[in-house]
Design a protein around this motif. Sequence first.
Motif, short mmCIF file in Angstrom:
data_model
loop_
_atom_site.label_atom_id
_atom_site.label_comp_id
_atom_site.label_asym_id
_atom_site.label_seq_id
_atom_site.Cartn_x
_atom_site.Cartn_y
_atom_site.Cartn_z
N ASN A 1 22.22 -3.36 -21.23
CA ASN A 1 21.37 -2.78 -22.28
C ASN A 1 22.17 -2.29 -23.48
N LEU B 1 15.29 -3.33 -24.74
CA LEU B 1 15.95 -3.08 -23.46
C LEU B 1 15.46 -4.01 -22.36
N LEU C 1 14.24 -4.14 -18.87
CA LEU C 1 13.65 -3.19 -17.91
C LEU C 1 12.98 -3.91 -16.74
N TYR D 1 16.89 3.62 -16.58
CA TYR D 1 15.42 3.76 -16.52
C TYR D 1 14.88 4.21 -17.87
N CYS D 2 13.67 3.83 -18.14
CA CYS D 2 12.92 4.38 -19.28
C CYS D 2 11.68 5.08 -18.75
N PHE E 1 8.43 6.46 -20.37
CA PHE E 1 7.74 6.45 -21.68
C PHE E 1 6.77 7.61 -21.79
N ILE F 1 18.95 7.56 -18.41
CA ILE F 1 17.49 7.65 -18.45
C ILE F 1 17.06 7.94 -19.88
N LEU F 2 16.29 7.01 -20.47
CA LEU F 2 15.68 7.26 -21.77
C LEU F 2 14.31 7.85 -21.54
N LYS G 1 8.02 4.34 -26.88
CA LYS G 1 8.48 2.97 -27.12
C LYS G 1 8.72 2.76 -28.61
N ILE H 1 12.10 4.23 -29.64
CA ILE H 1 13.20 3.42 -29.12
C ILE H 1 13.33 2.12 -29.92
#
Length: 746
Positions: free
Chosen positions: A514, A524, A526, A537-538, A540, A710-711, A715, A718
Amino acid sequence: MAERLLSESPTEPTTQIQGILDRITFQNEDNGYTVARLLGQSKKKELITVVGFLSSVPVGSTLSLTGTWISDSRYGKQFKLQSYEIVKPNTINGIERYLGSGLIKGIGPAFAERIVSRFGLKTLDILENDPDRLGEVAGLGRTRVDQVKKAWLEQKEIHQIMVFLQGHGISATYAVKIFKTYGRKSLVVVKNNPYQLAEDIWGVGFRIADSIALSLGVPANDPRRARAGLLFALDESAGAGHCFMPKEKLVEQATYLLKLSGKSEQFPEHENLYSDHDLIEEQLKSLEADDKIAVEGENIALPPIFFAEKGAAAKLMELSTGRPRHNIQNVDQAVDWASNKLQLDLAPEQAEAIKMGLRQKVSVITGGPGTGKSTILRGLLLILEQNGIVAKLAAPTGRAAKRLTEASGREAKTIHRLLEYDGSIRNFKRNRDNPLKADMVIIDESSMMDITLTNSLLKAIADNAALVLVGDIDQLPSVGPGNVLKDIIASGLISVTRLQTVFRQEKGSLISLNASRINNGEFLELLPAYEGEKDFYCIFRDEAEDIEKEILSLCSSRLKKRYGFDPVRDIQVLTPMRKGLIGTENLNSRLQETLNPKHSRDGREGRMEVGDKVMQIRNNYDKEVFNGDLGIVSSVDSEERTLEVSFEGRKVLYETADLGEVVLAYAITVHKSQGSEFPCVIIPLHTTHYPLLQRNLIYTAVTRGKNLVILVGSKKAISIAIRNARVVQRNTMLKERLQAGPGSMH
């Protein structure tokens, strides 16, 4: 008696109340705004919530307050403070609490109780008029009595400065700093030339000094004011990473600054502030004559930065000529040997990077995470050792040096320790006259080096030694002025190996993938196509409140339960901004409440406790701690009013006046994270971060994570960050100086 007057004139009827300051529940250290609980002196002895400006008043003080009663829809009935007076306590309990509150360094609750038991209601008179009698108190020896006498006198003088500053609308936070700098001359200096504070005291900028000056009646067209404004504009520019300002821009900025907002509600007599360019031109000449600025054509710089950039360019040109003194005969054969020793098939670009490092006097290796920089260094070091060539390894920060040690298997130091900084002379022992005893110097994370540190490093490298710079030019540039690594590469003068292939792609790993995708402007990866536990991980969430809740939940329990991460030592929140619900300031406050039980018991916002994660926010050469260093509070002494912080096991003591140099660091800005690597990184991203949503920012944040990233965010935010490849240009001349050649250095 101390009195603080506020400028507002409320419509509600004013009233007076008296009581003992029971506790402070919130205090903004910058401006003194306080929420406190006052134990009223009526028969009911009720606790009253007081809001307003109440700086440097110790708990236990008896106060006479003037203000108005208000009703807050959330917090209920409160007393809104307009002015206050500190009244000497006249009860045994009041005096004991007053003395034990930390007012006097050396006296805590235990000693306060003994002193008051001995002298009763006469305690304060004895402290004022006959302090030697403190020797009558058990446990107070001559040394302690002298310490208390000195502290009592100091707090009186500091209190005078505090009252004076408050009388001119300035926070008392700076009183201790002013007193420490000027001692008993403090009031004289402040009254004679308030702008001197901006030059002499860290944290007191032009705006604070200017506010004092205007309040004291200094004319708006005073030359000292124009001079201070120009220096402030240059200093701000350096703080933003620039090495110089074009003269036109500097004059424009200083003119705007000296006009303030054009119309001042606080100082209406200064509405038409002086903006004569002649005055500014005159002060520019004066500053140049005093060597306070350096002028080169139409560019104006602060002298340390100007001469650092010229010096760095000249030394780089010197170093890059000729062949290195080690002069290994068969480089190709040496690289093959190293490949066999490492039991690795080196990729062509890795082999070329090692060969370049051996053949060139100065070379650069740049690439993102997982591109094999560590493998290259191990191979290079094997060859150097085999041939008896002495190499020194270093990195800009302690954490980066520790990572380099682990990756290379050799000792690495911070650049400051490599150059042997000496606090007694406030300079490096290693320099042109006393160079490093090394055939090759290798610097990792070199994108973090600002121009002044680069110049100091280059001066200390022997003329016939080699230099290898390793770093990632796609990260954010240095916190300090300059864009050193990028400028060196852009100059075309130095040999560069660009590592493109990502090798560190363990099964199930998404961090390197990523990071590479972000760098290429791609969204990214995912997809759940990887087996086992993912390391990226994301989560959201569109609302800032929901992002905050997720972060608190992750840090407090979920990550420890699932991965075994220590919430303080292993998890680092990296956010783009300081302000706002998911900025560092609020997140630090919330995370401290959540993660430190000692704080939960104390309940006072902004106070640091044992176990808190903190960060140094300026270079302090005397303490050998530097901007961005992270530590853990190891002890707090409420009597001495000191704090001890452990930085990687090395303990550093902070006295009252130094405490502004450390801040809570459960959450830090992405900029401050450079050169560090953390087991787990949490990155909040929201559209409110819009001004800072840039590709190199999210790339830098993601590449700080070692085991888990971890984001948490929207979305949209990002996507904006990944698409925005715009990089803010810095005013630097290193590239141009290198391209111009040796003749330009004179």
